[in-house]
Each structure stands twice: as structure tokens, then as C-alpha cells.
Design an enzyme around this catalytic site. Structure first.
Site, PDB file in Angstrom:
ATOM      1  CB  CYS A  75       6.647  14.823  -4.865  1.00 59.81           C
ATOM      2  SG  CYS A  75       5.389  14.329  -3.688  1.00 59.81           S
ATOM      3  CG  ASP A 127       9.810  -8.697  -2.404  1.00 66.14           C
ATOM      4  OD1 ASP A 127       9.179  -9.434  -3.189  1.00 66.14           O
ATOM      5  OD2 ASP A 127      11.038  -8.541  -2.447  1.00 66.14           O
TER       6      ASP A 127
END
Length: 157
Positions: A75, A127
Site C-alpha cells: 500500500c 481488546d
């Protein structure tokens, strides 16, 4: 099939976009995280021990969008002009749907940035809630819309 990320010797390369026109490019991606009822209730009541889950997920999604080129090898680093997020409560699952829209005027698209933003945002929710629920499921991370560039527009039906 001609893969643009491989050179004549089949070695990986970053695509050369220097001859492409600068155009406005927009991509929207979304994904869902299914959580248990206790985790959902903690988010809604803002009682999760790690802090405000949805606000943190929004910040993480924006950061993930901006950091895509450091995470995905081929990318290009991009000068994003806008990153917008939306989190929808899905009490029937229970869970949340995160949507990220990335925009720029440039020579390459922003699909990977929108998808990375969604992924990082959903991982942040995981998380922050894993102490309550280890059985959460992240699913349906997908491109919803893309516009601009030579490959044309895309809209998920």
C-alpha cells in the site's frame, strides 16, 4: 492473469502510480463484532474497565486508516483528506457495526485504508472487552462502496 504487484521476474513490487491522474477517491467499508450481553451492557453503560469503548474504537479506526501503508506492504502512503466513522448499536445480536469512509484526492484508491480502519476499530473493541467476553466474533469486514479511479465505481448490492 496479470498481477500488478509482481514484476517480470515474479518479484513483489509496489505499483507505480506516477502516471495516474489525481482524482477524488472515496471508499466505505464496514464490519460487525458480536459480543455477549454482559459486554454489550458494559459498553452501553460505559462501565468497561478499560474506559469508553466506542470512543476509543473510533480513534483507533482513524489511526488504523492513517497507518495502512505501514501495515500492508504494497500500500502506498496516502494523504487522506477525510476519515469518517460510524458505530451502530446492534442490540439484537448483541454487537456493533463499525463503518469507515476514507477520502482523498490522489493517484490511488483508499479501499485498503477503509478496510484497515474497520479492522483496527473492531479489534480495539475486542481488546477492551476481552476481560468480559472471550467469545466475541468479528465478521463481515467488507468494502461497501468505492468511487474514483480507472477501475470504476463499486457498490455492494
Amino acid at each position: 492473469m496479470n498481477l500488478t504487484h509482481l514484476d517480470e521476474q515474479n518479484k513483489p513490487k509496489m505499483v507505480d502510480v506516477s502516471d495516474k491522474d489525481n482524482t477524488t477517491r472515496i471508499a466505505t467499508a464496514s464490519g460487525i463484532i458480536e459480543v455477549g450481553q454482559a459486554a454489550f451492557d458494559a459498553v452501553i453503560a460505559n462501565t468497561a474497565k478499560k474506559g469508553p469503548v466506542l470512543q476509543t474504537a473510533v480513534i483507533a479506526a482513524i489511526q488504523g486508516t492513517k497507518q495502512t501503508s505501514t501495515l500492508i506492504p504494497m500500500c502506498h502512503p496516502l494523504m487522506l483528506t477525510s476519515v469518517k466513522t460510524d458505530i451502530e448499536e446492534l442490540p439484537e445480536l448483541p454487537g456493533f457495526k463499525l463503518t469507515v469512509t476514507a477520502k482523498l484526492t490522489g493517484q490511488t484508491g483508499v479501499e485498503m485504508e477503509a478496510l484497515t480502519g474497520v479492522s483496527v476499530g473492531l479489534l480495539t473493541i475486542y481488546d477492551m472487552l476481552k476481560a468480559i467476553d472471550k467469545g466475541m466474533v468479528i465478521r463481515n469486514v467488507q468494502l461497501e462502496h468505492k468511487s474514483g479511479g480507472n477501475s470504476g465505481d463499486f457498490n455492494r448490492a
